[in-house]
Motif scaffolding. Sequence first.
Motif, PDB file in Angstrom:
ATOM      1  N   GLY A   1      -0.818  13.496  -7.694  1.00  0.00           N
ATOM      2  CA  GLY A   1       0.157  13.253  -6.629  1.00  0.00           C
ATOM      3  C   GLY A   1      -0.456  12.658  -5.379  1.00  0.00           C
ATOM      4  O   GLY A   1       0.255  12.213  -4.484  1.00  0.00           O
ATOM      5  N   ARG A   2      -1.789  12.651  -5.316  1.00  0.00           N
ATOM      6  CA  ARG A   2      -2.452  12.070  -4.137  1.00  0.00           C
ATOM      7  C   ARG A   2      -2.831  10.606  -4.355  1.00  0.00           C
ATOM      8  O   ARG A   2      -3.451   9.995  -3.485  1.00  0.00           O
ATOM      9  CB  ARG A   2      -3.736  12.846  -3.827  1.00  0.00           C
ATOM     10  CG  ARG A   2      -3.500  14.219  -3.275  1.00  0.00           C
ATOM     11  CD  ARG A   2      -4.812  14.802  -2.761  1.00  0.00           C
ATOM     12  NE  ARG A   2      -4.656  16.192  -2.382  1.00  0.00           N
ATOM     13  CZ  ARG A   2      -5.664  16.992  -2.061  1.00  0.00           C
ATOM     14  NH1 ARG A   2      -6.908  16.531  -2.083  1.00  0.00           N
ATOM     15  NH2 ARG A   2      -5.439  18.242  -1.719  1.00  0.00           N
ATOM     16  N   GLU A   3      -2.521  10.054  -5.517  1.00  0.00           N
ATOM     17  CA  GLU A   3      -2.981   8.710  -5.867  1.00  0.00           C
ATOM     18  C   GLU A   3      -2.693   7.663  -4.774  1.00  0.00           C
ATOM     19  O   GLU A   3      -1.656   7.715  -4.110  1.00  0.00           O
ATOM     20  CB  GLU A   3      -2.329   8.245  -7.171  1.00  0.00           C
ATOM     21  CG  GLU A   3      -2.929   8.867  -8.422  1.00  0.00           C
ATOM     22  CD  GLU A   3      -2.318  10.226  -8.777  1.00  0.00           C
ATOM     23  OE1 GLU A   3      -1.581  10.795  -7.953  1.00  0.00           O
ATOM     24  OE2 GLU A   3      -2.589  10.703  -9.885  1.00  0.00           O
ATOM     25  N   THR A   4      -3.604   6.730  -4.649  1.00  0.00           N
ATOM     26  CA  THR A   4      -3.465   5.566  -3.775  1.00  0.00           C
ATOM     27  C   THR A   4      -3.207   4.337  -4.649  1.00  0.00           C
ATOM     28  O   THR A   4      -3.940   4.102  -5.606  1.00  0.00           O
ATOM     29  CB  THR A   4      -4.785   5.333  -3.002  1.00  0.00           C
ATOM     30  OG1 THR A   4      -5.056   6.448  -2.160  1.00  0.00           O
ATOM     31  CG2 THR A   4      -4.713   4.062  -2.155  1.00  0.00           C
ATOM     32  N   LEU A   5      -2.158   3.574  -4.331  1.00  0.00           N
ATOM     33  CA  LEU A   5      -1.882   2.338  -5.078  1.00  0.00           C
ATOM     34  C   LEU A   5      -1.792   1.185  -4.095  1.00  0.00           C
ATOM     35  O   LEU A   5      -1.074   1.279  -3.088  1.00  0.00           O
ATOM     36  CB  LEU A   5      -0.547   2.450  -5.828  1.00  0.00           C
ATOM     37  CG  LEU A   5      -0.083   1.176  -6.562  1.00  0.00           C
ATOM     38  CD1 LEU A   5      -0.975   0.864  -7.758  1.00  0.00           C
ATOM     39  CD2 LEU A   5       1.371   1.320  -7.028  1.00  0.00           C
ATOM     40  N   PHE A   6      -2.539   0.118  -4.357  1.00  0.00           N
ATOM     41  CA  PHE A   6      -2.366  -1.065  -3.510  1.00  0.00           C
ATOM     42  C   PHE A   6      -2.407  -2.353  -4.319  1.00  0.00           C
ATOM     43  O   PHE A   6      -2.965  -2.394  -5.421  1.00  0.00           O
ATOM     44  CB  PHE A   6      -3.365  -1.097  -2.346  1.00  0.00           C
ATOM     45  CG  PHE A   6      -4.818  -1.212  -2.711  1.00  0.00           C
ATOM     46  CD1 PHE A   6      -5.383  -2.438  -3.007  1.00  0.00           C
ATOM     47  CD2 PHE A   6      -5.634  -0.085  -2.717  1.00  0.00           C
ATOM     48  CE1 PHE A   6      -6.733  -2.550  -3.317  1.00  0.00           C
ATOM     49  CE2 PHE A   6      -6.992  -0.187  -3.023  1.00  0.00           C
ATOM     50  CZ  PHE A   6      -7.534  -1.418  -3.321  1.00  0.00           C
ATOM     51  N   ILE A   7      -1.777  -3.375  -3.757  1.00  0.00           N
ATOM     52  CA  ILE A   7      -1.685  -4.690  -4.409  1.00  0.00           C
ATOM     53  C   ILE A   7      -1.928  -5.763  -3.353  1.00  0.00           C
ATOM     54  O   ILE A   7      -1.342  -5.713  -2.264  1.00  0.00           O
ATOM     55  CB  ILE A   7      -0.288  -4.912  -5.027  1.00  0.00           C
ATOM     56  CG1 ILE A   7       0.058  -3.789  -6.007  1.00  0.00           C
ATOM     57  CG2 ILE A   7      -0.218  -6.278  -5.731  1.00  0.00           C
ATOM     58  CD1 ILE A   7       1.537  -3.735  -6.364  1.00  0.00           C
ATOM     59  N   THR A   8      -2.793  -6.712  -3.686  1.00  0.00           N
ATOM     60  CA  THR A   8      -2.996  -7.865  -2.800  1.00  0.00           C
ATOM     61  C   THR A   8      -2.561  -9.126  -3.539  1.00  0.00           C
ATOM     62  O   THR A   8      -2.523  -9.159  -4.771  1.00  0.00           O
ATOM     63  CB  THR A   8      -4.472  -8.019  -2.383  1.00  0.00           C
ATOM     64  OG1 THR A   8      -5.247  -8.311  -3.560  1.00  0.00           O
ATOM     65  CG2 THR A   8      -5.004  -6.760  -1.721  1.00  0.00           C
ATOM     66  N   ALA A   9      -2.237 -10.155  -2.785  1.00  0.00           N
ATOM     67  CA  ALA A   9      -1.886 -11.456  -3.372  1.00  0.00           C
ATOM     68  C   ALA A   9      -2.451 -12.539  -2.476  1.00  0.00           C
ATOM     69  O   ALA A   9      -2.435 -12.401  -1.250  1.00  0.00           O
ATOM     70  CB  ALA A   9      -0.375 -11.610  -3.476  1.00  0.00           C
TER      71      ALA A   9
ATOM     72  N   LEU B   1       0.853  -1.199   0.000  1.00  0.00           N
ATOM     73  CA  LEU B   1       0.000   0.000   0.000  1.00  0.00           C
ATOM     74  C   LEU B   1       0.879   1.237   0.000  1.00  0.00           C
ATOM     75  O   LEU B   1       1.660   1.454   0.941  1.00  0.00           O
ATOM     76  CB  LEU B   1      -0.928  -0.007   1.225  1.00  0.00           C
ATOM     77  CG  LEU B   1      -1.781   1.254   1.442  1.00  0.00           C
ATOM     78  CD1 LEU B   1      -2.742   1.501   0.284  1.00  0.00           C
ATOM     79  CD2 LEU B   1      -2.554   1.151   2.758  1.00  0.00           C
ATOM     80  N   ASN B   2       0.773   2.000  -1.067  1.00  0.00           N
ATOM     81  CA  ASN B   2       1.500   3.274  -1.178  1.00  0.00           C
ATOM     82  C   ASN B   2       2.989   3.159  -0.817  1.00  0.00           C
ATOM     83  O   ASN B   2       3.514   3.929  -0.007  1.00  0.00           O
ATOM     84  CB  ASN B   2       0.827   4.342  -0.302  1.00  0.00           C
ATOM     85  CG  ASN B   2      -0.541   4.704  -0.853  1.00  0.00           C
ATOM     86  OD1 ASN B   2      -0.776   4.620  -2.059  1.00  0.00           O
ATOM     87  ND2 ASN B   2      -1.442   5.096   0.026  1.00  0.00           N
ATOM     88  N   GLY B   3       3.632   2.151  -1.409  1.00  0.00           N
ATOM     89  CA  GLY B   3       5.083   2.055  -1.279  1.00  0.00           C
ATOM     90  C   GLY B   3       5.585   1.179  -0.153  1.00  0.00           C
ATOM     91  O   GLY B   3       6.791   0.978  -0.019  1.00  0.00           O
ATOM     92  N   LYS B   4       4.636   0.672   0.671  1.00  0.00           N
ATOM     93  CA  LYS B   4       5.074  -0.135   1.806  1.00  0.00           C
ATOM     94  C   LYS B   4       4.419  -1.504   1.817  1.00  0.00           C
ATOM     95  O   LYS B   4       3.244  -1.633   1.474  1.00  0.00           O
ATOM     96  CB  LYS B   4       4.739   0.570   3.124  1.00  0.00           C
ATOM     97  CG  LYS B   4       5.623   1.757   3.393  1.00  0.00           C
ATOM     98  CD  LYS B   4       5.277   2.395   4.718  1.00  0.00           C
ATOM     99  CE  LYS B   4       6.054   3.699   4.888  1.00  0.00           C
ATOM    100  NZ  LYS B   4       5.374   4.633   5.785  1.00  0.00           N
ATOM    101  N   ILE B   5       5.171  -2.494   2.235  1.00  0.00           N
ATOM    102  CA  ILE B   5       4.598  -3.826   2.422  1.00  0.00           C
ATOM    103  C   ILE B   5       4.154  -3.926   3.875  1.00  0.00           C
ATOM    104  O   ILE B   5       4.967  -3.757   4.794  1.00  0.00           O
ATOM    105  CB  ILE B   5       5.616  -4.915   2.042  1.00  0.00           C
ATOM    106  CG1 ILE B   5       5.822  -4.859   0.520  1.00  0.00           C
ATOM    107  CG2 ILE B   5       5.133  -6.296   2.476  1.00  0.00           C
ATOM    108  CD1 ILE B   5       6.856  -5.807  -0.017  1.00  0.00           C
ATOM    109  N   ILE B   6       2.867  -4.137   4.066  1.00  0.00           N
ATOM    110  CA  ILE B   6       2.283  -4.119   5.417  1.00  0.00           C
ATOM    111  C   ILE B   6       1.271  -5.257   5.544  1.00  0.00           C
ATOM    112  O   ILE B   6       0.823  -5.809   4.538  1.00  0.00           O
ATOM    113  CB  ILE B   6       1.581  -2.772   5.725  1.00  0.00           C
ATOM    114  CG1 ILE B   6       0.439  -2.511   4.723  1.00  0.00           C
ATOM    115  CG2 ILE B   6       2.584  -1.613   5.700  1.00  0.00           C
ATOM    116  CD1 ILE B   6      -0.435  -1.319   5.071  1.00  0.00           C
ATOM    117  N   PRO B   7       0.888  -5.605   6.781  1.00  0.00           N
ATOM    118  CA  PRO B   7      -0.150  -6.631   6.942  1.00  0.00           C
ATOM    119  C   PRO B   7      -1.458  -6.194   6.271  1.00  0.00           C
ATOM    120  O   PRO B   7      -1.846  -5.020   6.365  1.00  0.00           O
ATOM    121  CB  PRO B   7      -0.320  -6.729   8.464  1.00  0.00           C
ATOM    122  CG  PRO B   7       0.974  -6.238   9.028  1.00  0.00           C
ATOM    123  CD  PRO B   7       1.448  -5.175   8.080  1.00  0.00           C
TER     124      PRO B   7
END
Lengths: 278, 278
Positions: free
Chosen positions: A108-116, A7-13
């Motif tokens: 510049g406010r965009e939110t990016l997330f990835i799930t697997a 989420l936004n550049g960080k790998i988090i739970p």
Amino acid sequence: MEPLCYLNGKIIPLTDARIGILDLGVLRGFGVYDGLTSFSGDPFRFDDHWERFQTSANSLGLVIPHTKEEVRSAMRAIIAHNAPGKRANLRMVLTGGTAEKGIEHVLGRETLFITAEAAVPLPAALYERGGSLIRHEHQRFMPEIKTTNYLTAVMLQKKRADAVANEILYTSGNRVLECATSNVCIVKNGVIATPDADILKGITRKVILELASGAYPIQERVILIGELLAADEVFITGSFKDILPIVSVEGKTIGSGVPGPVTRDLTKRFETYARQAS
Amino acid sequence: MEPLCYLNGKIIPLTDARIGILDLGVLRGFGVYDGLTSFSGDPFRFDDHWERFQTSANSLGLVIPHTKEEVRSAMRAIIAHNAPGKRANLRMVLTGGTAEKGIEHVLGRETLFITAEAAVPLPAALYERGGSLIRHEHQRFMPEIKTTNYLTAVMLQKKRADAVANEILYTSGNRVLECATSNVCIVKNGVIATPDADILKGITRKVILELASGAYPIQERVILIGELLAADEVFITGSFKDILPIVSVEGKTIGSGVPGPVTRDLTKRFETYARQAS
């Protein structure tokens, strides 16, 4: 073991991955989506998915806030943690981020997330005996773009499940378009044909057409509903289902009612290709 | 002073109000929306908004997880805290909640949130000299329902701002429909006319038609673009802007180029009504 996400550049739970309620993604449905699969740790055909994701983002005036290599690395990392050694499915979403004045997107406010997550494939028996479709008159808004706008698809899931069908076929007038989350192909007299316009061109569709090229004549063109119902074979393609033979559409039997030879051959070619690409 | 909001039954700081990334509202754009205003602490025409919100929710198979009275109380509480003694704008969103299999809605998982903020009205001078519209060929998907699908509206905000326009008029063929976040009315020879189909019927539109009833002939019917451009007066209505006179559409002057007598009379009637209702 707690799953991770990006989420936004960080790998988090995953359980900690939350976005503000004023994010345009939830407040205004303003976002783009992509779904990818991984056969053995690396996202399959990542370059194609990235290109499509960029095109989708550009169409909405969104800028992806991280580089292609950052995103690919993040995918590998969360697959390795969430589904080590397994086939995995990935979802990637880019939204406009926190709304200005409730409706405006600020660059510049965009939110990016990835799930697997470890893939839960459809039953093997379904691939052997073939699946079924229900039909719905609908053309997706901005069909060439993979936005997060899946209103119709979500609304129809119950109807699909009640009909014990595997996908929802969208048609417009007498034209076949695509399924809610996959593409559709027909086979008639050894020729493979698939719609070419007003659809989201899937990556699995692209791979199948590459693998079929040279072995079968291919037509990308308008497909009429009557043609589909009279086809020798029908199959659908998608990142989370590969090639699924279709033997019934709205209760009407397709061809001989069992997966046909072209579909079976393409399935083998795809399996071989996926193994090599992994 | 930190603003509060309402999220799933609790009043909490807005900065803590976050939803999971697997919520269908963000992952699949699956949600409904409503916007309300408050003149002095109580949501204006709450019954109408609630009825519309319920209709929207029902259309998507969503169930509002809290009662009408709980929601009204929550609105009063967050208005009192965030904008005491001021006019306030409220936004209310209901989503499908955490997705099942990435795309399915499970009843009972719904997410409901409400925000409130002190209203930042359009400049008073704009109401005196009249505003302008740009035009865009578009009919909203499921137009009678207020979903969170505002893709087109968000995408066009920059074009609107660049044109120094106040709203985006959606047209379909030669028909006038509605604006991105408001309704449109025309006045010709003392008759008020407004589209009646393929639009979201706004609550301010409803109030204006009530206030005009008896004083002016009213027609709810198909309005052609040519009629709008040839009208004596044009105005738009919405919860966050009340009645805004429109004197220019795509650079073409409407009527005499200043707010007309019917629009000014309705504005006075609305102000009186809003004061009494508060």
